[in-house]
Design a protein around this motif. Structure first.
Motif, short mmCIF file in Angstrom:
data_model
loop_
_atom_site.label_atom_id
_atom_site.label_comp_id
_atom_site.label_asym_id
_atom_site.label_seq_id
_atom_site.Cartn_x
_atom_site.Cartn_y
_atom_site.Cartn_z
N VAL A 1 0.85 -1.19 0.00
CA VAL A 1 0.00 0.00 0.00
C VAL A 1 0.89 1.24 0.00
CG1 VAL A 1 -1.86 1.20 1.20
CG2 VAL A 1 -1.72 -1.30 1.30
N ASP A 2 0.54 2.24 -0.89
CA ASP A 2 1.35 3.45 -0.94
C ASP A 2 0.83 4.49 0.06
OD1 ASP A 2 -0.89 4.67 -2.06
OD2 ASP A 2 -0.13 4.57 -4.10
N ARG A 3 1.46 5.67 0.06
CA ARG A 3 1.12 6.70 1.04
C ARG A 3 -0.29 7.24 0.85
NH1 ARG A 3 6.68 10.33 1.08
NH2 ARG A 3 8.09 8.68 1.87
N LYS A 4 -0.84 7.09 -0.35
CA LYS A 4 -2.19 7.57 -0.61
C LYS A 4 -3.26 6.54 -0.22
CE LYS A 4 -0.72 10.41 -4.55
NZ LYS A 4 -0.93 10.65 -6.01
N GLY A 5 -2.82 5.41 0.23
CA GLY A 5 -3.77 4.38 0.62
C GLY A 5 -4.25 3.54 -0.55
#
Length: 555
Positions: free
Chosen positions: A474-478
């Motif tokens: 999962v990236d920082r943007k969700g």
């Protein structure tokens, strides 16, 4: 403390209320300063309830807490349920071991076959000898059983004598060794026996056990009547039976081949100690194909259905040099140990499908127990005349039948106990005065520990419901960086003609997407939501919830 505080106690940590895993303690002295000896330290064997476990051992927490007061371990004979835990547990105790020469040979042979097994200081005694250990004087008395050099032990303390029979029977014609030493039992009985701590395995069965000579004759008749090869499976430690089978084969004009590492180890020790004198050398496995079918008998391991034993491997056609041919005969010269019924039946069904005939002791006299039936027990009580009867070595039904028999014979004090009960034998009447922790620990590969330490409950769950693993990045943007990876093991492949895994995958993605973006920065929350979704979907479709592992990586 004064001498009046001294007590003579018996404390079983295994083997009472069960078959196998025998470990009994005798203690003498005041409650907080007793000196102890351990009689036997055996194992039992795992079934499917303990997946992956190699051996089941007695829990020795109490013994470890008293190790400074433990004088020695005395082994009565070299059956696995009496000495099999010695190598695994000795490092925790590190006390002298006393045993007969054959048992010492078996300990050494077993040590050499196991990696990093400890060298154990062994003092050898013979039947008829008396030796002292701590406050105890111990006389070894020869008995007959299904192994060389079995002994009972007359354990004398300042407060009286306990006669610990271990395994025994009355066999007037044993294949190896002399008949039971009746005269010594009578002499010890005349001197006065406080307690008879006695084998209960066959206390339900009436009469007397047949002799090994009769079994040898029965085996010879079965072999002579067989047109093809004869395979005889028996307990590897039963040297008398191995000799009976070999002599029966020779009398029928056949040569003998041995299959199974444990059998070969026992035979090596027995040859060295001259217990197989008169038996011709055995064939090598590579000679199997060159011997006519009607001229060979194979003695092999696997009577209890053990999956890695020779008989089970043959039933799956997994051996390179040896195989079955339709019309061959397999003789079970053994009894079924409770709990092994399914494994034995599975092997027998495979044999039947291969066209192999099966002979058991229901069909002919090809086996006899090494334990006393009721008439033999009566004789022992007549010889010894104990004040206290302590039934051991048996399950609840055996112990109860033994206790009833002892009461009927007029024994003044019958003391039914179970593992962990500390029984005061003297002074005063027999009485349970304490309970200590007992249970089971497990040898699993190179490790030993309880169920939780070995991960057995988790492993058991895996064997019942399988495992699902999923990895999400999962990236920082969700958002998911890529499509998650999923691996299913031990689950159904399809449901309604569609891949079962696809249903779980869709449920996992749905659970992830149902989490608000702001909360997708919490990997633990994601892990829990996806895990619940996978397990709930599997339960709704399959009716079972798999063990599930979800990995969440934040980048």
């Amino acid at each position: 403390m004064t001498t009046s505080d001294n007590e003579f106690v018996f404390l079983p940590l295994g083997g009472v209320g069960e078959i196998g895993m025998n470990l009994g303690l005798y203690g003498f002295g005041p409650a907080k300063k007793r000196k102890w000896i351990a009689i036997d330290i055996g194992v039992t064997f795992p079934d499917a309830y303990w997946p992956g476990v190699d051996l089941v051992l007695p829990d020795i927490r109490f013994l470890e807490s008293e190790v400074d007061n433990l004088e020695a371990i005395v082994i009565t004979h070299a059956h696995e349920d009496h000495y099999g835990a010695l190598l695994a547990l000795w490092d925790r105790l590190q006390v002298p071991v006393y045993c007969t020469l054959f048992t010492a040979g078996m300990i050494e042979a077993k040590r050499l076959s196991e990696r990093d097994a400890p060298e154990i200081p062994v003092t050898v005694f013979q039947a008829g000898e008396t030796f002292s250990v701590g406050p105890f004087s111990i006389e070894a008395v020869h008995v007959t059983h299904s192994i060389p050099e079995p002994v009972s032990l007359a354990i004398t303390s300042p407060l009286g004598t306990a006669l610990h029979t271990a395994d025994w029977k009355i066999d007037p014609a044993p294949a190896i060794g002399n008949p039971i030493d009746e005269n010594s039992f009578r002499r010890i009985g005349d001197t006065g026996v406080l307690a008879l701590v006695c084998d209960s395995t066959n206390a339900i069965r009436v009469g007397e056990s047949p002799s090994e000579m009769e079994v040898s004759q029965g085996l010879q008749e079965v072999i002579e009547a067989s047109p093809g090869r004869v395979f005889v499976t028996t307990f590897s430690s039963n040297v008398g039976r191995i000799k009976s089978i070999a002599l029966a084969a020779e009398a029928a004009g056949r040569r003998v081949l041995i299959l199974g590492r444990s059998l070969k180890r026992v035979i090596d020790v027995s040859r060295e100690l001259n217990y197989l004198d008169g038996v011709a050398p055995f064939l090598d496995e590579a000679e199997f194909a060159s011997v006519p079918r009607e001229e060979i008998v194979v003695i092999l391991t696997g009577s209890q259905g053990e999956t890695r034993a020779a008989l089970a491997k043959l039933s799956r056609d997994e051996m390179r040099n040896v195989h079955f041919t339709p019309g061959d005969r397999v003789v079970y010269s053994s009894r079924t140990i409770p709990g092994n019924e399914k494994l034995i039946l599975d092997t027998q069904n495979r044999l039947i499908d291969m066209g192999v005939e099966i002979v058991t002791d229901n069909d002919a006299l090809v086996h006899v127990s090494g334990h006393p039936r009721r008439s033999e027990l009566k004789k022992m009580y007549d010889w010894v005349k104990p004040t206290i009867a302590v039934p051991v070595h048996g399950e609840a039904a055996h112990l109860s039948a033994h206790a009833s028999l002892a009461a009927d014979l007029g024994v003044p004090d019958v003391a039914p106990i179970r593992n962990g009960n500390m029984l005061r034998l003297a002074p005063g009447s027999a009485e349970i005065i304490a309970d200590v922790p007992v249970g089971r620990i497990y040898k699993d590969g190179n490790f030993i520990g309880d169920e939780d330490e070995m991960g057995i409950p988790r492993r058991r769950s895996l064997s019942y419901v399988g495992h699902v693993a999923m990895a999400l990045v999962v990236d920082r943007k969700g958002e998911l960086v890529s499509e998650p990876d999923m691996e299913c093991n031990g689950l159904p492949e399809t449901f309604d003609d569609e891949d079962f895994e696809d249903f779980l995958f869709d449920a996992a993605i749905g659970a992830f997407e149902s989490i608000p973006h702001k909360r997708r920065k919490d990997p633990e929350l994601i892990r829990d939501a996806v895990t619940r979704a996978i397990r709930a979907t599997a339960r709704n479709l399959w009716g079972k919830k798999p063990v599930t592992t979800v990995f969440v990586s934040m980048v």
